[in-house]
Design an enzyme around this catalytic site. Structure first.
Site, PDB file in Angstrom:
ATOM      1  N   LYS A 192      -2.156   5.653   9.096  1.00  0.00           N
ATOM      2  CA  LYS A 192      -3.253   5.458   8.135  1.00  0.00           C
ATOM      3  C   LYS A 192      -4.421   4.699   8.767  1.00  0.00           C
ATOM      4  CE  LYS A 192      -0.792   6.505   3.928  1.00  0.00           C
ATOM      5  NZ  LYS A 192      -0.180   6.090   2.672  1.00  0.00           N
ATOM      6  N   ARG A 233       7.981   6.416   5.039  1.00  0.00           N
ATOM      7  CA  ARG A 233       7.475   7.804   5.097  1.00  0.00           C
ATOM      8  C   ARG A 233       6.611   7.912   6.346  1.00  0.00           C
ATOM      9  NH1 ARG A 233       2.929  10.477   3.643  1.00  0.00           N
ATOM     10  NH2 ARG A 233       3.175  12.574   2.780  1.00  0.00           N
TER      11      ARG A 233
END
Ligand code: PMM
Length: 273
Positions: free
Chosen positions: A219, A254
């Site tokens: 991210k 994840r």
């Protein structure tokens, strides 16, 4: 302290990401065709993914929505094939129709980034399938508007309270507590500062009494910290967080690059548990 590991301890699980989208920010949409998606799915299985999370709709900030038909066409054939290979499959969707079809195709986990807020019929589908686990992520709005919703006085308290509210509403709709897994929604309506505050204080969210899934893989806030413009150059930073989360007994992570995460978790298990 005992020198033996308790037998019933469950290590942190690794959920491998399989985005069947042309525009996923983290993998450049390279798994878009069915055969490419399956090639990557097989790799995730080989690398030791405990769960494969199949998503057809991008949740990148600013992303446009796609039709239900398009989403179904992207994810259902991939789920069917992964199940034939024996994988545990979750479907990353906010739509009850897609969740229902995915469950029919063999998915056993529904990963809803909106925690049931985007589709009022989702809770009924989950309550009607008591064998299904339901990932309830903290969410304030769709991709197009989410960056304008990143306003908090105390991000940890507010995320905790909003998740708690979600859980109460879902339980009222007949979902069993055993079905629920919570997720702080790193990067969704949150600035980098909000993300770090949440990661430092996950124990406060664990107090809600549900398993936690955390998604930080590649991210942008990691790229900002280490100066990595390309998502693929953020795997080392992602791994550092995974090792820390495994130490803190988080239920699952994840992630895009499965192998390194399985290795890191094994190391933490050996050192501490
Ligand atoms: N992040 C993305 C998509 N789905 N689901 C859960 N439960 N938690 C997350 O943090 C999450 C998610 C966006 O990342 P991607 O585009 O790299 O898949």
């Amino acid at each position: 302290m005992s020198e033996f590991k308790p037998k019933d301890r469950q290590r942190t699980l690794v959920m491998g990401i399989l985005n069947v989208t042309p525009d996923s920010f983290a993998d450049g949409g390279e798994h878009f065709s069915f055969s490419d998606a399956m090639k990557h799915g097989r790799l995730l299985i080989e690398e030791g993914a405990d769960i494969i999370d199949v998503g057809g709709e991008s949740t990148r900030p600013g992303a446009e929505r796609i039709s239900i038909e398009e989403e179904m066409d992207r994810v259902i054939p991939v789920i069917t094939e992964l199940r034939e290979l024996g994988a545990v499959v979750s479907v990353d969707t906010m739509r009850s129709e897609v969740a229902k079809a995915a469950i029919g195709a063999g998915a056993t986990i529904v990963n809803d980034v909106s925690g049931g807020l985007a589709d009022p019929l989702m809770a009924k589908v989950i309550a009607g399938s008591p064998q299904i686990q339901y990932i309830v992520m903290h969410w304030r709005g769709h991709s197009k508007e989410m960056q304008n919703l990143a306003n908090y006085e105390d991000v940890v308290r507010e995320v905790k309270d909003e998740l708690d509210e979600r859980v109460s509403a879902l339980l009222k709709e007949g979902i069993a507590p055993e079905q629920i897994i919570l997720d702080p929604g790193i990067g969704f309506s949150k600035t980098a500062e909000h993300n770090w505050a949440l990661l430092r204080s996950l124990e406060r969210l664990q107090l809600l009494g549900y398993p936690l899934l955390v998604g930080v893989s590649r991210k942008r806030f990691l790229g900002e910290l280490i100066g990595a413009d390309l998502p693929k150059d953020r795997d080392g930073a992602t791994l550092a967080i995974t090792a820390d989360l495994a130490r803190r007994e988080i239920w699952g992570v994840r992630t895009h690059a499965v192998k390194g995460h399985r290795d890191a978790i094994e190391v933490i298990e050996e050192m501490y548990y």
